[in-house]
Structures are given as structure tokens and as C-alpha cells.
Design an enzyme around this catalytic site. Structure first.
Site, short mmCIF file in Angstrom:
data_model
loop_
_atom_site.label_atom_id
_atom_site.label_comp_id
_atom_site.label_asym_id
_atom_site.label_seq_id
_atom_site.Cartn_x
_atom_site.Cartn_y
_atom_site.Cartn_z
N CYS A 74 1.02 1.63 13.54
CA CYS A 74 2.19 2.35 14.07
C CYS A 74 1.92 2.92 15.45
O CYS A 74 2.87 3.25 16.17
CB CYS A 74 2.64 3.45 13.11
N HIS B 230 -1.69 -8.20 2.31
CA HIS B 230 -1.70 -8.66 3.71
C HIS B 230 -2.94 -8.20 4.48
O HIS B 230 -3.13 -8.59 5.63
CB HIS B 230 -0.41 -8.22 4.43
N GLY C 8 0.81 -1.21 0.00
CA GLY C 8 0.00 0.00 0.00
C GLY C 8 0.84 1.26 0.00
O GLY C 8 0.60 2.20 -0.78
N1 PLP Z 1 -3.42 2.75 3.76
C1 PLP Z 1 -4.23 2.21 4.68
C2 PLP Z 1 -5.63 2.70 4.81
C3 PLP Z 1 -3.77 1.18 5.50
O1 PLP Z 1 -4.58 0.66 6.42
C4 PLP Z 1 -2.44 0.73 5.34
C5 PLP Z 1 -1.96 -0.36 6.22
O2 PLP Z 1 -0.97 -0.37 6.85
C6 PLP Z 1 -1.64 1.32 4.35
C7 PLP Z 1 -2.16 2.33 3.58
C8 PLP Z 1 -0.21 0.89 4.12
O3 PLP Z 1 -0.15 -0.35 3.45
P1 PLP Z 1 1.17 -1.26 3.52
O4 PLP Z 1 1.28 -1.72 4.94
O5 PLP Z 1 0.89 -2.40 2.59
O6 PLP Z 1 2.31 -0.44 3.09
#
Ligand code: PLP
Length: 386
Positions: A339, A213, A82
Site C-alpha cells: 500500500c 498469492h 490474509g
Molecule cells: N499480512 C501480511 C504480513 C502481509 O504481507 C499481507 C499482504 O498483503 C497481508 C497480511 C494481507 O494479505 P492479503 O493481501 O491476502 O489480504
């Protein structure tokens, strides 16, 4: 109290209620990935048989993903997840598509917030945040106002579903507003791809993003959908993979896992979404009954994720240590996004919608593997810990 202790002794396993942070790998997904971790190891760019079989696996995965999302295979790019997809979409809109102004919201994921803040700091774009209503939804009138007053070409980046409170944006309404004002539209769909059906051919959006994931696929693999009418420049330079856009030997087993996880999620969507929704409603009811002071954040009865329940409890000496105490009781949940789990430093999302300092907020998020028995145990434990 006694019944809780009895339950407690039977709950020796951990309870995982943090599925918005990440999910466990579906064993069927692992089965699909295994050959590519073992005998089918060829570099997809090699021209001999080892390479041809892995190239085929990647292109089949792309076709599967495109078909499920009703997009063209040429619109799907595999990425590391993401965060990379979001960074790419936002940066490309500014650097390649002529956008000079960004409209976003204060409740986006940090992958978006830190990217737009960086572009603002470097002077590459100006930045506005749309107002958030007390129920956590975007103020659409404010968005229209921002779009109609700006003179420069805009990028609108607004998440489809909020990972902390679960609110869902009407992507069609926002996309049509963007079209009307000639703005580029990116939606962070990381919490909805694999959880809701998509029909991208008929959705007014330029970029969307997904991460395996979040729906029982592997970590470190995602997609960026780029509408065929949008032309951006390569985002990683090198060997020309991903049709020259993102160089680097592909995450072969991750890509195979992404497609398999999306396939399973789509096939079982009706059954799994109903089950998870019932679990969430059950937990909300149990909480209201057993802990009347509980508050639900966002808009939990309306347009929201069936996977996420964000709750706030009154702050006390005891409840201040809530996440820590839940962990001691083998319950995994978080204070907001991944986080902030553990540290519970305070969520930027909760602060934006309801800045009440005397509350402790926990996000519970569910998957197809959770049960009512787990909910009972968690609610009874919470009653003791508040
Ligand atoms: N955007 C949202 C809404 C998310 O919940 C997350 C999850 O961590 C991310 C972006 C980031 O995705 P990734 O962990 O695959 O980098």
C-alpha cells in the site's frame, strides 16, 4: 557506467523484486486450476455429479493443506485471503472467546493494526503495543510484563514474519508465554506459510493465517487455521459453507490453486529457499561493495525471511525520487508494504524501528524466478540513482 548501459540495453524486460507484495502464478498451479475454470464448474453444494466432483476437489485441497501444515482438515477454513483471515481471528477472539485486552505491535500489517484499532475505538477491547527493539524484534520481556500485569483475558496478535523488514518471531516462545498467561494467540503467518515448514500440531498457537498469492498461488484466496480447542461463531452468515462458518459459494479454482501452490512450495522448499537466500546475500554484498552508505533494516543476518531485504540510502534530491526512478528503469520494488509503494509516504514499520528522517528505504523481495543477473542490473542502476 558503460557496462551498466550495456546491461541496461539487454534488460528490456521488467525486473520484479516485490515478491513480498505478491508473486506471479506458477504455471503448474494454473494447470491444476484450469479444469475448475472450464468443464468442472459445478456448485460444490449441488448433490448431483457436477457438484460432487467440485466438493471433492475442495475437500481434497483442505486435506492437502492440513497434511502439509500438520493440522486436522477440520481446522482449516478457506477465506478470501490474509486480510479476511486476520480480521476474523481478531474479531472472534474479542466477540466469542472473552478477550477484553489486545496486545499487538506497532509493526504489524495494516490488516491487523486497523482491526485492533477499530476494536479499541468501539470500546470492545483495550489495547497495548509491545515494545520493539532497535533490530526490529519484539521485546519479549515487555510482552511478559504486559501479559502478567493485565487482569483481563488477552488476545496476543503478533506477526510471524514482518513483511517490510523480514524479522521472524519465535512463535513457540510467544505461544508458550500466551499459554502460561491463558491468552489467546493469533499469528499473522501470511509471509511464512508457503515459505517455511509448519508443524501446527506441535505449535502453541490458536489462529494462523495464509494467502496463496504470496507463494505463487492465485490472489483472493487464503486460509484461517483455527485450533480445534477454539470454538468461534460463524463469521459470514448464509448458505452454511465451510462447515457453517463462512457462507458463500466457494472460490473453487482459488482453493484448488492454494493447495497446489502449497504442495509445490513444500516439495521444492530446500532448493528454492537456498537459491533465494543466496540471491539475497549476493545483493546485500553487492550493495555494500558498490554503495558503502547503504544501511540494512531489521536483523538481516539472523532470524529473518530469506525473501526480503530492506535497505536505506541517504536522502538526497536524487535519491528522494528513487522508487519512481527505479520504475523508469523497469525495476519493480516498494517503499514498504504494497500500500505504500509508489507514494513512499513513509513506512510505519521503518519509523518504529529507526526514525531517521534523512533516509530513503526500499524493500527488495525475491522469488525462485529471480536471477543474479537481475541483481547486478539493479545494484548498478541503484549506484547511478543514489
Ligand atoms: N499480512 C501480511 C504480513 C502481509 O504481507 C499481507 C499482504 O498483503 C497481508 C497480511 C494481507 O494479505 P492479503 O493481501 O491476502 O489480504
Amino acid at each position: 557506467m558503460h557496462s551498466m548501459n550495456n546491461e541496461l540495453s539487454t534488460m528490456s524486460q521488467r525486473i520484479y523484486f516485490d515478491n513480498a507484495a505478491t508473486t506471479s502464478l506458477d504455471p503448474e498451479v494454473l494447470d491444476a486450476m484450469m479444469p475448475y475454470l472450464t468443464e468442472k464448474f459445478g456448485n460444490p453444494s449441488s448433490i448431483y455429479s457436477y457438484g460432487r466432483e467440485t466438493r471433492m476437489a475442495i475437500e481434497n485441497a483442505r486435506k492437502t493443506v492440513a497434511k502439509i501444515l500438520n493440522a486436522q482438515p477440520s481446522e482449516i477454513f478457506f477465506t478470501s485471503g490474509g486480510t479476511e483471515s486476520i480480521n476474523t481471528a481478531i474479531n472472534a477472539a474479542i466477540r466469542d472467546l472473552g478477550c477484553k485486552h489486545i496486545i499487538s505491535s506497532p509493526i504489524e500489517h495494516h490488516a491487523t493494526l486497523h482491526t485492533v484499532e477499530n476494536l479499541y475505538k468501539t470500546g470492545e477491547a483495550s489495547l497495548s503495543y509491545v515494545k520493539i527493539l532497535p533490530n526490529g524484534h519484539i521485546d519479549l520481556e515487555d510482552l511478559e510484563q504486559l501479559l502478567s500485569t493485565g487482569k483481563e483475558k488477552c488476545l496476543v496478535t503478533l506477526m510471524h514474519a514482518n513483511n517490510e523488514i523480514g524479522n521472524i518471531l519465535n512463535i513457540h516462545t510467544v505461544g508458550n508465554l500466551c499459554k502460561k498467561h491463558n491468552a489467546v494467540f493469533h499469528s499473522d503467518t501470511v509471509q511464512t506459510v508457503g515459505h517455511f515448514p509448519f508443524d501446527l500440531r506441535n505449535t502453541p498457537v490458536d489462529f494462523i493465517t495464509g494467502a496463496a498469492h504470496k507463494f505463487h498461488g492465485p490472489k483472493g484466496v487464503g486460509i484461517l487455521y483455527i485450533n480445534e480447542n477454539i470454538k468461534i461463531k460463524p463469521f459470514v452468515h448464509g448458505g452454511g459453507q465451510e462447515r457453517n462458518m463462512r457462507a458463500g459459494t466457494e472460490n473453487l479454482y482459488g482453493i484448488v490453486g492454494f493447495a497446489k501452490a502449497l504442495e509445490i512450495a513444500t516439495e521444492n522448499h530446500e532448493r528454492d529457499s537456498q537459491k533465494i537466500k543466496q540471491l539475497k546475500l549476493y545483493m546485500a554484498d553487492q550493495l555494500k561493495e558498490k554503495i558503502p552508505s547503504v544501511i540494512f533494516n531489521g536483523d538481516p543476518d539472523c532470524n529473518c525471511l530469506y525473501t526480503v531485504l530492506s535497505v536505506s540510502f541517504p536522502k538526497s534530491e536524487k535519491s528522494e525520487m528513487l522508487l519512481f526512478n527505479l520504475d523508469i528503469h523497469n525495476i519493480c520494488a516498494s517503499g514498504g508494504s504494497a500500500c505504500t509503494s509508489g507514494a513512499n509516504a513513509g513506512s510505519h514499520v521503518i519509523k518504529s524501528i529507526n526514525n531517521v528522517p534523512d533516509q530513503v528505504t526500499v524493500r527488495f523481495s525475491f522469488s525462485k524466478y529471480n536471477t543474479e543477473k537481475e541483481v547486478d542490473y539493479v545494484v548498478n542502476t541503484l549506484k547511478e540513482l543514489i
